[in-house]
Design a protein around this motif. Structure first.
Motif, short mmCIF file in Angstrom:
data_model
loop_
_atom_site.label_atom_id
_atom_site.label_comp_id
_atom_site.label_asym_id
_atom_site.label_seq_id
_atom_site.Cartn_x
_atom_site.Cartn_y
_atom_site.Cartn_z
N THR A 93 0.92 -1.11 -0.27
CA THR A 93 -0.39 -0.04 0.49
C THR A 93 0.48 1.28 0.55
OG1 THR A 93 0.31 0.09 2.22
CG2 THR A 93 -2.02 -1.08 1.01
N SER A 94 0.20 2.19 -0.42
CA SER A 94 0.78 3.55 0.22
C SER A 94 0.02 4.73 -0.83
CB SER A 94 2.14 3.19 -1.63
OG SER A 94 2.87 5.43 -2.02
N HIS A 95 0.61 6.10 -0.37
CA HIS A 95 -0.89 7.23 -0.79
C HIS A 95 0.46 7.90 -1.75
CE1 HIS A 95 -2.27 11.64 0.60
NE2 HIS A 95 -3.06 10.52 -0.68
N LEU A 96 0.14 7.98 -2.90
CA LEU A 96 0.31 8.59 -4.10
C LEU A 96 0.16 10.05 -4.01
CD1 LEU A 96 0.35 5.99 -6.73
CD2 LEU A 96 2.07 6.58 -5.06
N LYS A 97 -0.05 11.26 -3.04
CA LYS A 97 0.24 12.58 -2.86
C LYS A 97 -0.65 13.21 -4.31
CE LYS A 97 2.35 13.86 -0.96
NZ LYS A 97 3.53 14.31 0.96
N HIS A 98 0.43 13.14 -5.20
CA HIS A 98 0.30 13.96 -6.49
C HIS A 98 -0.32 13.61 -7.66
CE1 HIS A 98 3.17 16.06 -4.77
NE2 HIS A 98 4.38 15.10 -4.85
N GLN A 99 -0.99 12.06 -7.13
CA GLN A 99 -1.81 11.52 -8.20
C GLN A 99 -3.33 11.21 -7.48
OE1 GLN A 99 -0.92 7.90 -9.80
NE2 GLN A 99 1.68 8.93 -10.52
N ASN A 100 -3.52 12.36 -6.09
CA ASN A 100 -4.54 11.68 -5.18
C ASN A 100 -5.49 10.20 -5.39
OD1 ASN A 100 -4.54 14.49 -4.50
ND2 ASN A 100 -5.28 15.28 -6.64
N LEU A 101 -4.41 9.21 -5.11
CA LEU A 101 -5.10 7.94 -5.23
C LEU A 101 -4.33 7.20 -3.53
CD1 LEU A 101 -4.66 6.98 -8.54
CD2 LEU A 101 -6.35 7.50 -7.85
N TYR A 102 -4.79 5.91 -3.41
CA TYR A 102 -3.73 5.18 -2.21
C TYR A 102 -3.77 3.95 -3.22
CZ TYR A 102 -6.13 7.31 1.75
OH TYR A 102 -6.56 8.71 2.71
N LEU A 103 -2.47 3.98 -3.36
CA LEU A 103 -2.26 2.53 -4.14
C LEU A 103 -2.48 1.72 -3.74
CD1 LEU A 103 -0.73 1.08 -6.89
CD2 LEU A 103 1.48 1.20 -4.95
N LEU A 104 -2.73 0.27 -3.85
CA LEU A 104 -3.29 -1.08 -3.04
C LEU A 104 -2.91 -2.16 -4.97
CD1 LEU A 104 -4.82 -2.10 -0.74
CD2 LEU A 104 -6.44 -2.62 -3.04
N ASP A 105 -1.58 -3.03 -4.14
CA ASP A 105 -1.75 -4.54 -4.43
C ASP A 105 -1.32 -5.47 -4.08
OD1 ASP A 105 0.05 -5.29 -7.53
OD2 ASP A 105 1.14 -6.52 -5.29
N LEU A 106 -2.63 -6.25 -4.63
CA LEU A 106 -2.23 -7.62 -3.66
C LEU A 106 -1.27 -9.00 -4.56
CD1 LEU A 106 -6.55 -7.96 -2.95
CD2 LEU A 106 -4.25 -7.64 -1.02
N SER A 107 -0.67 -9.95 -3.52
CA SER A 107 -0.18 -10.64 -4.60
C SER A 107 -0.05 -12.31 -4.08
CB SER A 107 1.71 -10.47 -4.23
OG SER A 107 2.61 -11.12 -5.25
N PHE A 108 -0.83 -12.96 -4.98
CA PHE A 108 -0.53 -13.95 -4.42
C PHE A 108 -0.11 -14.67 -5.19
CE2 PHE A 108 -4.74 -12.19 -5.49
CZ PHE A 108 -5.59 -11.52 -4.01
N GLU A 109 0.94 -15.64 -3.37
CA GLU A 109 2.01 -16.76 -3.42
C GLU A 109 1.20 -17.77 -3.41
OE1 GLU A 109 4.98 -15.48 -4.18
OE2 GLU A 109 4.07 -13.12 -5.02
#
Length: 109
Positions: A93-109
């Motif tokens: 996860t991250s907050h991409l401030k300049h894009q006004n987005l929260y990033l969410l990445d799920l990786s399935f192992e």
């Protein structure tokens, strides 16, 4: 760990219920799903769960995966995996401030 919280569950549920309000990034890897969520979406303690301009990577606890299998399976179906099988789920996860987005990445192992 932060990734095992109700906040992450609530964000995943929001994405599942409102796919038209989020941005799905093209799948670069067969085992992951990346989503951009408007930072106007209410998240409890975003400074913990979506740190600004830095990544937070956590392994979801087995108990979280077990309790939320149906929800996680929904996202797994969005991957390029052909075999319905995973034992671990990592969340970035991250907050991409300049894009006004929260990033969410799920990786399935």
């Amino acid at each position: 760990m932060a990734s095992n919280s109700d906040s992450i569950y609530n964000v995943l549920t929001f994405v599942q219920r409102h796919p038209d309000r989020v941005v799905f990034k093209p799948r670069q890897y067969a085992n992951s799903v990346t989503v951009g969520i408007p930072d106007s979406v209410k998240v409890s303690n975003p400074e913990i769960y979506f740190p600004s301009d830095r990544l937070s990577v956590n392994l979801l606890a087995d108990s979280f995966v077990g309790e939320n299998g149906d929800l996680l399976n929904h996202f797994y179906e969005l991957t390029k995996q052909s075999k319905p099988d995973y034992s671990e789920v990592w969340v970035t996860t991250s907050h991409l401030k300049h894009q006004n987005l929260y990033l969410l990445d799920l990786s399935f192992e």
